[in-house]
Every structure is written in C-alpha cells, then in structure tokens.
Design an enzyme around this catalytic site. Sequence first.
Site, PDB file in Angstrom:
ATOM      1  N   MET A 208       3.581  -9.078   4.238  1.00 45.31           N
ATOM      2  CA  MET A 208       2.546  -9.644   3.868  1.00 45.31           C
ATOM      3  C   MET A 208       1.122  -9.383   5.070  1.00 45.31           C
ATOM      4  O   MET A 208       0.208 -10.087   5.015  1.00 45.31           O
ATOM      5  CB  MET A 208       2.202 -11.214   3.708  1.00 45.31           C
ATOM      6  N   HIS A 214      -6.878  -2.183   4.264  1.00 38.72           N
ATOM      7  CA  HIS A 214      -7.846  -0.976   4.788  1.00 38.72           C
ATOM      8  C   HIS A 214      -7.308   0.233   4.321  1.00 38.72           C
ATOM      9  O   HIS A 214      -8.295   1.039   3.790  1.00 38.72           O
ATOM     10  CB  HIS A 214      -8.077  -1.032   6.187  1.00 38.72           C
TER      11      HIS A 214
END
Length: 402
Positions: A208, A214
Amino acid sequence: GTLKILVCGGGNGAHCMAALASCRPHVEVRVLTLYKDEAESWTKALEEDDMTISITYSENHTEDVKSRPSLVTKDPEKATDGIHMIFFTVPAFAHEQYLNAISKYVLDNTLLIGLPGQAGFEFQAVKALGTKAKQCAVASFESLPWACRIMEFGRHVQLLGFKESLGAAILIGSKSNLTAHSLDIIQFIFGENPVFKVINNYVAINLMAKSIIHPPLMYGRWRGYKGEVLQEKPLFYQGVDEEQAGLLSKVSDEVVNTAKVIQDKRKNIDMSAVIHILDWYREYYCHEISDHSCLMKAMQTNKAYDGLLHPMKPGGDDGKGFIPDFHYRYTREDVPFGLVVMKGIAEIAGVETPTIDTIITWAQKQLGKEFIVGNRLTGKDMNETRAPQVYGFETLDHLFHV
Ligand code: NAD
C-alpha cells in the site's frame, strides 16, 4: 521511568518530530544527523534558545510551543546510548546510512520506526540488524503524520496540518518482548492526531506504499517525450488524463491481485488492508475530493493536490522553458524504493505484473539503471533497490517468518 527516543534526520520531518516529542512529559529526545554540518548548526542554534514549533490545529487556531531535544549529534554511539525507540525521519535513500550507523549499538527490545517507512524499509532494517533483528521490532508508518516545513534550521518548524488517520505495521522479532501495544506509546508521543490504525502485517503496508502513484503518472505523461521544451510546467494531478488514470488503476489491480494470491496461499495472514487506489482515495481524502465518480476525476478534484506541478528543470537555450526532470524523487525514489519492491513481492507470490513491468522498464531507462530484464528482476542494479530478494527473502515462508 523516562522514555528515551532517538530521531534520525535533519529535515522537515525530523525537526517536527524532535520538537513535538520534546514537549511530552517523561520523554527524552535525541537527534542523530549525519548529513553535512547539520548536527553542529542545530546544536549551535540550541545554545541560543529552545526550538519553536508553530502548530496549526485549524484555520484559526495556531499555537507556538517551545521545547528542545536533549542532544543533537552526529555520533551514533552517543546518540543511541540507552535508547528505547529510534525514528527514521529522512527520505528513503538515506535510511541505509542511518541503519548501518546505529545497528551495532542497538539494545535488545529496541523499536525501530520508519516514519515514513516507504516500501522495503523492513527488509533493509532486518538485514542491517543481523542477528539482533530477533530481539527487536521494526515498525513502519505509511506516511508522515503531518505536513511540515522548517522555517529556520534548528530553531523554528511549522506543523501545517495533521493527517486524520494513519496506518502502521509492526514486525516483531521472535525473541523480543515488544508487542503491538508499543504503538500506543507512539500515539501518546504524537498526541490526538492522527489516529493510528494498526495494519495487520508489514507485507500489506509495503503493497500500500504511496510510491505507487507517481511512476504511472510520469510514464503516462512522458512516455512519448521527444525532448521538446515546454513553456509551462504541467499540472501533476489536476492534469491527469484517462490514460494516466488507467495506468495507475492497472498498477493498483496488479498489487491488489498480489495480495489476493498471498491471502489464498496463507489463510492465517490478513491482507485486507490492501485495497484499490480509488477506494483508498475515497477513504483518505473523503472531504477533499469533490468528484468521487472515477479515479481520474478523484485525482483532478482532490483539494490536497491543488496546483502541484510536474517535476521540471530549466530547458531552452535561452534559459526559458522547461523539460521534465526524470531524476526527481517521483522516479528516483518511487521506483527502486517503491514499484520494484512491489514487483519483488509479486514475484514471490507468483503473480504476473505486466503494467508494473512496462513502467519499471521505462523509468530505469530514464534513470540510467537496470532493475528489470524482460519481466524478471535480474538487472545489474538490483542491489540499489529494496526488493525483498536483495535481502535474501525469496519465498512466502521467508516473508512471513522473519
Ligand atoms: P527533507 O527533504 O526535509 O529531508 C532533508 C534531510 O534529509 C536533510 O536535512 C538531511 O538530514 C537528509 N539528507 C538529505 N540529503 C541527504 C544525503 N544525500 N545523505 C544523507 N542525508 C541526506 O524530508 P522531509 O520533508 O523531512 O520528509 C521525510 C520523508 O517524509 C520523505 O520520505 C517525504 O517524502 C515524507 N513526507 C514529508 C512530508 C512533509 O510535509 N515534509 C509530508 C509527507 C511525507
């Protein structure tokens, strides 16, 4: 007795942590910073006055509090003497340097805390501790509890806002007497917010890690990039298109699938904390997002992301214009300390990850590195990543019997 904690680092987070923890009764705080002359200049600042932390509780409630750590040093032996908890509050690439510096001084039943850990922190910490890992515990927080920034080095830090809740996982060595309740003490140090949520196992928190976000957005935006100079920096989140959102969604599907396969193979392990990124946005940014209908809209309308731009550097010959910066932490950290770690866990689980592979392949080219070859993590620069395999974790048994 007094709880003795050590904060490793000298940046925004380390300042905030050191100042905040020093306000608490019966807590002694020391700081270890190995970077440049940070220890000297921070010590010098403290000779003149206590630190000030300006805490923003809400829009019209801020408070200045004075406090001071008992010692700021670059000497790991002095820093660790009698210490119960060690917080690592530095960017992930600096973890190794601190782990190597402190590991020989760590006492039995010390709790090491990645604040935040970022993917692969536990593997690296266990390796650095060697045989001591069994006598200690390693905890990892999914992010920093606050938005914060230094106003004046060693003197003044601003806590701009608290997260509402924050996940943490703890990996307890089999011969240590620490328990998950050790996290309660950290809650006391931090205060009311954020409220900690203990996540049942550290593999779930690795899957997670927010480094997932990104790289797919970078790849989606720049994969066809031919070197042109842009006149403006594009919006990073508000500018997300269907394709970028689709890529992130697929990466998230592969991670969720990895968790599901691990769950099927290990019935006693709880992987339920691994959820799709859209569900995570809906939960964590519930009040900030105005359109929850799909991942693209959720990202475009997240107030917490207002105005954030793509990492760019000056481009044109005339010094005007911008070109993308592929060495910014969105790729330089979030691939070797993020996607590659998740890929490593997927490999152990026997799960194919075609989208993650494509993105790692693109990113490593921009970075001038080789992590993946085809769809396997056999590249020559794998040692610069925190994939479990780098530390000898090759099977599910290894992962779950640390
Ligand atoms: P920072 O940028 O302030 O860290 C800088 C510090 O890192 C320096 O002062 C130095 O102590 C150390 N450092 C820098 N370069 C180094 C090098 N080459 N070798 C060794 N040490 C070096 O980082 P931060 O803002 O404190 O953030 C820490 C972590 O928390 C990061 O992973 C960041 O992504 C995360 N985070 C920060 C915030 C925030 O509000 N600051 C919010 C969420 C998450």
